[in-house]
Design a protein around this motif. Structure first.
Motif, PDB file in Angstrom:
ATOM      1  N   LEU A  61      21.772 -42.761  20.414  1.00 58.90           N
ATOM      2  CA  LEU A  61      22.587 -41.699  20.947  1.00 58.90           C
ATOM      3  C   LEU A  61      23.558 -41.653  20.797  1.00 58.90           C
ATOM      4  CD1 LEU A  61      20.629 -39.580  23.947  1.00 58.90           C
ATOM      5  CD2 LEU A  61      23.184 -39.830  24.043  1.00 58.90           C
ATOM      6  N   TRP A  62      24.424 -42.588  21.380  1.00 58.18           N
ATOM      7  CA  TRP A  62      25.587 -42.142  21.814  1.00 58.18           C
ATOM      8  C   TRP A  62      25.931 -42.576  20.672  1.00 58.18           C
ATOM      9  CZ3 TRP A  62      27.394 -40.005  25.778  1.00 58.18           C
ATOM     10  CH2 TRP A  62      26.258 -39.732  27.059  1.00 58.18           C
ATOM     11  N   ALA A  63      26.139 -43.700  19.677  1.00 56.61           N
ATOM     12  CA  ALA A  63      26.887 -44.022  18.403  1.00 56.61           C
ATOM     13  C   ALA A  63      26.593 -42.238  17.800  1.00 56.61           C
ATOM     14  CB  ALA A  63      26.098 -44.761  17.831  1.00 56.61           C
ATOM     15  N   SER A  64      25.722 -41.385  17.446  1.00 59.60           N
ATOM     16  CA  SER A  64      25.422 -40.409  16.995  1.00 59.60           C
ATOM     17  C   SER A  64      26.349 -39.100  17.160  1.00 59.60           C
ATOM     18  CB  SER A  64      23.632 -40.206  17.149  1.00 59.60           C
ATOM     19  OG  SER A  64      22.977 -40.477  16.170  1.00 59.60           O
ATOM     20  N   SER A  65      26.363 -38.972  19.257  1.00 58.33           N
ATOM     21  CA  SER A  65      27.698 -38.037  19.400  1.00 58.33           C
ATOM     22  C   SER A  65      28.824 -38.423  18.953  1.00 58.33           C
ATOM     23  CB  SER A  65      27.172 -38.277  20.722  1.00 58.33           C
ATOM     24  OG  SER A  65      26.036 -37.906  21.348  1.00 58.33           O
ATOM     25  N   PHE A  66      28.955 -39.762  19.010  1.00 64.05           N
ATOM     26  CA  PHE A  66      30.397 -40.038  18.169  1.00 64.05           C
ATOM     27  C   PHE A  66      30.450 -40.052  17.532  1.00 64.05           C
ATOM     28  CE2 PHE A  66      33.443 -42.838  16.685  1.00 64.05           C
ATOM     29  CZ  PHE A  66      34.141 -42.942  17.958  1.00 64.05           C
ATOM     30  N   GLY A  67      29.499 -39.868  16.424  1.00 60.84           N
ATOM     31  CA  GLY A  67      30.311 -39.477  14.940  1.00 60.84           C
ATOM     32  C   GLY A  67      29.804 -37.898  14.574  1.00 60.84           C
ATOM     33  N   ILE A  68      29.238 -37.408  15.325  1.00 67.70           N
ATOM     34  CA  ILE A  68      29.126 -35.784  15.501  1.00 67.70           C
ATOM     35  C   ILE A  68      30.552 -35.824  15.835  1.00 67.70           C
ATOM     36  CG2 ILE A  68      27.911 -33.446  16.105  1.00 67.70           C
ATOM     37  CD1 ILE A  68      25.116 -35.094  16.258  1.00 67.70           C
ATOM     38  N   SER A  69      31.028 -36.019  16.878  1.00 64.61           N
ATOM     39  CA  SER A  69      32.588 -35.471  17.287  1.00 64.61           C
ATOM     40  C   SER A  69      33.546 -35.586  16.216  1.00 64.61           C
ATOM     41  CB  SER A  69      32.513 -36.185  18.564  1.00 64.61           C
ATOM     42  OG  SER A  69      33.783 -36.268  19.068  1.00 64.61           O
ATOM     43  N   PHE A  70      33.438 -36.762  15.441  1.00 63.72           N
ATOM     44  CA  PHE A  70      34.446 -37.175  15.036  1.00 63.72           C
ATOM     45  C   PHE A  70      34.408 -36.557  13.991  1.00 63.72           C
ATOM     46  CE2 PHE A  70      36.084 -39.263  10.562  1.00 63.72           C
ATOM     47  CZ  PHE A  70      37.595 -39.197  11.108  1.00 63.72           C
ATOM     48  N   ILE A  71      33.705 -36.078  13.490  1.00 58.86           N
ATOM     49  CA  ILE A  71      33.380 -34.917  11.681  1.00 58.86           C
ATOM     50  C   ILE A  71      33.876 -33.402  12.435  1.00 58.86           C
ATOM     51  CG2 ILE A  71      31.116 -34.146  10.238  1.00 58.86           C
ATOM     52  CD1 ILE A  71      30.003 -36.789  10.384  1.00 58.86           C
ATOM     53  N   ILE A  72      32.690 -33.568  13.388  1.00 57.84           N
ATOM     54  CA  ILE A  72      33.184 -31.770  13.621  1.00 57.84           C
ATOM     55  C   ILE A  72      34.562 -31.625  14.377  1.00 57.84           C
ATOM     56  CG2 ILE A  72      32.731 -29.596  15.433  1.00 57.84           C
ATOM     57  CD1 ILE A  72      29.993 -30.721  13.274  1.00 57.84           C
ATOM     58  N   GLY A  73      34.846 -32.944  15.137  1.00 63.10           N
ATOM     59  CA  GLY A  73      36.343 -32.305  15.870  1.00 63.10           C
ATOM     60  C   GLY A  73      37.022 -32.815  14.651  1.00 63.10           C
ATOM     61  N   PHE A  74      37.378 -32.822  13.458  1.00 62.42           N
ATOM     62  CA  PHE A  74      38.039 -33.144  12.687  1.00 62.42           C
ATOM     63  C   PHE A  74      38.220 -31.934  11.970  1.00 62.42           C
ATOM     64  CE2 PHE A  74      39.827 -34.537   7.930  1.00 62.42           C
ATOM     65  CZ  PHE A  74      40.593 -34.382   8.206  1.00 62.42           C
ATOM     66  N   ALA A  75      36.528 -31.208  11.657  1.00 60.28           N
ATOM     67  CA  ALA A  75      37.009 -29.787  11.353  1.00 60.28           C
ATOM     68  C   ALA A  75      36.989 -28.677  11.974  1.00 60.28           C
ATOM     69  CB  ALA A  75      35.103 -29.273  10.473  1.00 60.28           C
ATOM     70  N   LEU A  76      37.731 -29.038  13.415  1.00 61.38           N
ATOM     71  CA  LEU A  76      37.985 -28.187  14.226  1.00 61.38           C
ATOM     72  C   LEU A  76      39.525 -28.011  14.215  1.00 61.38           C
ATOM     73  CD1 LEU A  76      35.111 -28.102  17.058  1.00 61.38           C
ATOM     74  CD2 LEU A  76      35.870 -26.317  15.393  1.00 61.38           C
ATOM     75  N   ILE A  77      39.838 -28.885  13.740  1.00 56.60           N
ATOM     76  CA  ILE A  77      41.521 -29.675  13.646  1.00 56.60           C
ATOM     77  C   ILE A  77      41.587 -28.920  12.795  1.00 56.60           C
ATOM     78  CG2 ILE A  77      43.258 -31.133  13.902  1.00 56.60           C
ATOM     79  CD1 ILE A  77      42.323 -31.066  16.295  1.00 56.60           C
ATOM     80  N   LEU A  78      41.179 -29.126  11.641  1.00 55.14           N
ATOM     81  CA  LEU A  78      41.519 -28.473  10.131  1.00 55.14           C
ATOM     82  C   LEU A  78      41.482 -27.267  10.301  1.00 55.14           C
ATOM     83  CD1 LEU A  78      39.636 -30.716   7.364  1.00 55.14           C
ATOM     84  CD2 LEU A  78      42.059 -30.376   8.402  1.00 55.14           C
ATOM     85  N   SER A  79      40.353 -26.670  10.882  1.00 56.60           N
ATOM     86  CA  SER A  79      40.350 -24.521  10.950  1.00 56.60           C
ATOM     87  C   SER A  79      40.797 -24.194  12.291  1.00 56.60           C
ATOM     88  CB  SER A  79      39.088 -24.801  11.691  1.00 56.60           C
ATOM     89  OG  SER A  79      38.833 -24.830  12.694  1.00 56.60           O
ATOM     90  N   THR A  80      41.592 -24.501  12.779  1.00 56.53           N
ATOM     91  CA  THR A  80      42.155 -24.228  13.788  1.00 56.53           C
ATOM     92  C   THR A  80      44.269 -24.752  13.541  1.00 56.53           C
ATOM     93  OG1 THR A  80      42.371 -26.533  15.696  1.00 56.53           O
ATOM     94  CG2 THR A  80      40.842 -24.161  15.805  1.00 56.53           C
ATOM     95  N   SER A  81      44.718 -25.319  12.592  1.00 60.76           N
ATOM     96  CA  SER A  81      45.540 -26.074  12.193  1.00 60.76           C
ATOM     97  C   SER A  81      46.668 -24.687  11.567  1.00 60.76           C
ATOM     98  CB  SER A  81      46.291 -27.047  12.012  1.00 60.76           C
ATOM     99  OG  SER A  81      45.324 -27.599  10.569  1.00 60.76           O
ATOM    100  N   GLN A  82      47.975 -24.987  12.031  1.00 57.52           N
ATOM    101  CA  GLN A  82      48.984 -23.851  11.418  1.00 57.52           C
ATOM    102  C   GLN A  82      49.943 -24.031  10.674  1.00 57.52           C
ATOM    103  OE1 GLN A  82      49.722 -20.650  13.903  1.00 57.52           O
ATOM    104  NE2 GLN A  82      48.027 -20.197  14.242  1.00 57.52           N
ATOM    105  N   GLN A  83      49.969 -24.175   9.656  1.00 58.70           N
ATOM    106  CA  GLN A  83      51.412 -25.337   8.858  1.00 58.70           C
ATOM    107  C   GLN A  83      52.710 -24.616   9.593  1.00 58.70           C
ATOM    108  OE1 GLN A  83      51.199 -24.168   4.297  1.00 58.70           O
ATOM    109  NE2 GLN A  83      52.491 -26.730   4.308  1.00 58.70           N
ATOM    110  N   GLY A  84      52.806 -25.898   9.776  1.00 54.89           N
ATOM    111  CA  GLY A  84      54.497 -25.951  10.407  1.00 54.89           C
ATOM    112  C   GLY A  84      54.456 -25.536  11.668  1.00 54.89           C
TER     113      GLY A  84
END
Length: 129
Positions: A40-63
């Motif tokens: 359960l906790w490993a799956s949650s961590f994996g989902i967090s990594f994948i979705i968190g990284f996608a959220l960082i990409l989607s909210t970041s602005q160049q510069g």
């Protein structure tokens, strides 16, 4: 340090208060219904990594550099959502709320124990200059 914490809560915005209540609710429910499954906790961590990284990409602005606390929240949200849903799946929850009234009361009281001091600080604390 005391002044810094008091100042933080004196100036905290409602959106942040709501986020703090979400976190308190999460920890309360996870504590009551804790599931020690490594899967359960490993799956949650994996989902967090994948979705968190996608959220960082989607909210970041160049510069523009994002605040570290925003980045932490973008990884923390999917972790909390996935671990919460996996933890409560075998219990009778109504949406996000436990059907056990005592557990519901504990969760609500924990949030109120957070909100009352903030209300007092906002109402009565006068920072010294």
């Amino acid at each position: 340090m005391k002044t810094t914490v008091l100042s933080y809560f004196k100036n905290i915005e409602s959106q942040k208060i709501i986020l703090w209540c979400y976190l308190i609710w999460y920890f309360t429910i996870i504590t009551i219904y804790f599931e020690p499954s490594l899967k359960l906790w490993a799956s949650s961590f994996g989902i967090s990594f994948i979705i968190g990284f996608a959220l960082i990409l989607s909210t970041s602005q160049q510069g523009t550099k994002q605040d570290i606390w925003i980045k932490i929240r973008l990884f923390l949200f999917p972790f909390c959502v996935s671990s919460y849903s996996a933890t409560i799946k075998d219990y009778d929850f109504i949406l996000l709320f436990p059907s056990n009234l005592f557990h519901l009361l504990i969760s609500v009281v924990n949030c109120l124990l957070f909100l009352f001091p903030i209300w007092c600080i906002k109402r009565f604390y006068k920072p010294e200059f």
